[in-house]
Design an enzyme around this catalytic site. Structure first.
Site, short mmCIF file in Angstrom:
data_model
loop_
_atom_site.label_atom_id
_atom_site.label_comp_id
_atom_site.label_asym_id
_atom_site.label_seq_id
_atom_site.Cartn_x
_atom_site.Cartn_y
_atom_site.Cartn_z
CE LYS A 146 38.83 -0.28 1.67
NZ LYS A 146 37.44 -0.34 1.16
CD GLU B 9 36.71 3.62 1.50
OE1 GLU B 9 35.58 3.83 1.02
OE2 GLU B 9 37.03 2.52 2.00
CG ASP C 106 34.70 3.07 4.44
OD1 ASP C 106 34.46 4.30 4.36
OD2 ASP C 106 34.38 2.24 3.57
CE LYS D 266 31.10 2.13 4.63
NZ LYS D 266 30.60 1.47 3.42
CG ASP E 49 37.02 -0.87 4.58
OD1 ASP E 49 36.88 -1.89 3.89
OD2 ASP E 49 36.85 0.28 4.16
NE ARG F 131 35.92 2.13 -6.03
CZ ARG F 131 34.76 1.66 -6.49
NH1 ARG F 131 34.43 1.80 -7.75
NH2 ARG F 131 33.93 1.03 -5.67
CG ASP G 135 31.02 4.28 1.51
OD1 ASP G 135 32.09 3.99 2.09
OD2 ASP G 135 29.94 3.69 1.72
#
Ligand code: BES
Ligand code: MN
Ligand code: ZN
Length: 491
Positions: free
Chosen positions: A258, A342, A263, A270, A281, A344, A340
């Site tokens: 990833k 995102e 993020d 968030k 992230d 996946r 959020d």
């Protein structure tokens, strides 16, 4: 810093480290002057009963030899029941940092006793060397008042293997590169900059790097990836790394990391407290990059392809929205319950790409995917999901070799049912158990390949300095992924 294996003590260094166990016996091979000083030092400890040689127990002091004051550190190995490689690593790292702060430039480690507790000379050599290398990490790039202190030379006295020293050093260095990438803030490490760094690692270490820009990603129809990237002014990059160490074989491992260089949560924004660490992230990307460096530097006779869909999850008029139904490279439609979730979305396109276009035999994906992983296993163990017992076994053993913890979570049909949506093929917010449903979402795209999903949201970074780890990125999964590749490598 240079590490060297020595058979006897020819000179006194600035600092000495001595491994003992609960017997508190001194090694017999010490030169007379050192031995008598250490003997009286140890007698003092025994008389006061202040030090027991328990595993990981450390005592610091100074002794006077030939009119010279030497820093010494005594590290306990415990006994046969209590000995632990993780505690040994952490103890060594703590000692290293302390001696470095005390400006010791050369350190002698009297470590013959470890042979009684670890019978593989390769393993004990790798453990000692990688621990010292990893302990020597500081993220100091942006500190203008940083005073660099350097340990220049470490002498390892004991039964160690010269060949394994290189492996330990490279594993430690590769782990540190991953930590460094994680620690770089998102304003410095954009997707494009990450891609350029990977290109240079490929050039230096001997793996091929192919970068695909936004229009090439569009041509591939990686629509889920593009949806996540579209709210940012930083363009996405698809990073492909290929290492061919066994050209005669058609077996090829596939690693996917990833790579969200930031993020924010997107429109499902968030809170600031959740956002400040979100430069991390891309911890999964850092793990696969670190592993590719180690694999290629150590010339493993194995083929590995790694893919990173690098982008930012940001807010703008162009952002994807909660309630959207988006497409994906695999042509499955996805309902967006929360922008959020995102990771996946970027991962399923990267996984579909690696399975369809790179002809891999098996897939491992690594991701800082769910906050729920922290609720599952905290910060000391990585959560795993797998569709294949044998392949998971290889991964789990590889974590053990690297002294990292991993634990497999169950897959039940009831959980799979949660991925369904009444308007789309899948939903990106299948709900609780969040770590499992996120993993299963990715599993929908691996086709029939043996697959292991690693959720490192709890383990990729730490807010504490403990043993080999400093605050920030941990480089978790770099060494396990190296050992997975080594397991499939021809001898
Ligand atoms: N990157 C985060 C997961 C994360 C959280 C990593 C904390 C490290 C520390 C991920 O993209 C995310 O935001 N996940 C959401 C998913 C939810 C909206 C279904 C989460 O875990 O809250
Ligand atoms: Mn997120
Ligand atoms: Zn994320």
């Amino acid at each position: 810093m240079k590490l060297e294996i020595v058979d006897n003590i020819t000179s006194l260094e600035d600092a000495m480290v001595l491994l003992v166990d609960e017997s508190l016996e001194l090694p017999s091979e010490l030169p007379a002057d050192l031995s008598s000083e250490l003997m009286s030092y140890m007698k003092g400890l025994k008389d006061k009963a202040s030090y027991k040689g328990k595993i990981g127990e450390i005592n610091y002091g100074t002794i006077k030899v030939k009119n010279d004051y030497l820093n010494i550190a005594i590290l306990g190995l415990g006994n046969n029941d209590t000995f632990s490689t993780i505690k040994l690593q952490n103890g060594l790292a703590d000692i290293f940092r302390s001696l470095k702060t005390k400006c010791s430039k050369s350190i002698l480690i009297m470590a013959r006793l470890i042979t009684q507790y670890m019978d593989s000379s390769r393993k004990r050599t790798v453990l000692m060397s990688e621990s010292l290398i990893m302990a020597d990490y500081e993220f100091s790039e942006y500190k203008s008042d940083f005073e660099a202190k350097q340990v220049e030379h470490i002498y390892l006295l004991g039964d160690f293997e010269k060949g394994a020293l290189e492996e330990g050093v490279i594993l430690g260095e590769s782990n540190k590169i991953a930590r460094h990438l994680i620690n770089l803030p998102a304003n410095k490490l954009t997707p494009l900059h990450l891609a350029e760094l990977v290109k240079s690692y490929g050039n230096i270490n001997g793996f091929e790097v192919i970068l695909k820009n936004k229009s090439e990603i569009e041509a591939l129809e990686m629509n889920a990836f593009l949806e996540v990237a579209k709210g940012s002014s930083q363009p996405p990059v698809l990073i492909i790394m290929k290492y061919t160490g066994n050209p005669g074989s058609d077996h090829r491992l596939g690693y996917v990391g990833k790579g969200l260089t930031y993020d924010s949560g997107g429109l499902s924004i968030k809170p600031t407290s959740g956002m400040v660490t979100m430069k991390d992230d891309m911890g999964g990307a850092a793990a696969v990059i670190g592993a590719m460096i180690a694999i290629s530097k150590l010339n493993l006779k194995v083929n590995v392809t790694a893919v990173i869909a690098a982008c930012e999850n940001m807010i703008s008029g162009a952002s994807y929205k909660p309630g959207d139904i988006i497409s994906s490279m695999a042509k499955k439609s996805i309902f967006i319950g929360n922008t959020d979730a995102e990771g996946r979305l970027t991962l399923v396109d990267a996984v579909h790409y690696i399975v369809e276009k790179e002809d891999v035999s098996a897939v491992i994906d690594v991701a800082t995917l769910t906050g729920a992983a922290i609720h599952c296993l905290g910060h000391d163990a990585t959560c795993a999901i797998s569709n294949n017992d044998d392949y998971y076994e290889v991964v789990s053993k590889s974590f053990a070799k690297a002294n990292e913890h991993v634990w497999r979570l169950p897959i039940f049909d009831e959980y799979k049912a949660l991925l369904k949506h009444h308007e789309a093929d899948l939903t990106n917010t299948a709900g609780s158990p969040g770590t499992i449903t996120a993993g299963l979402f990715i599993g929908e795209f691996v086709q029939d390949k043996p697959w292991v999903h690693l959720d490192i949201a709890g383990t990729a970074f730490t807010d504490k300095q403990v043993g080999i780890y400093t605050k920030g990125g941990t480089g978790v999964a770099v060494r396990p992924l190296y050992y997975v590749a080594k397991k499939f490598a021809a001898k």
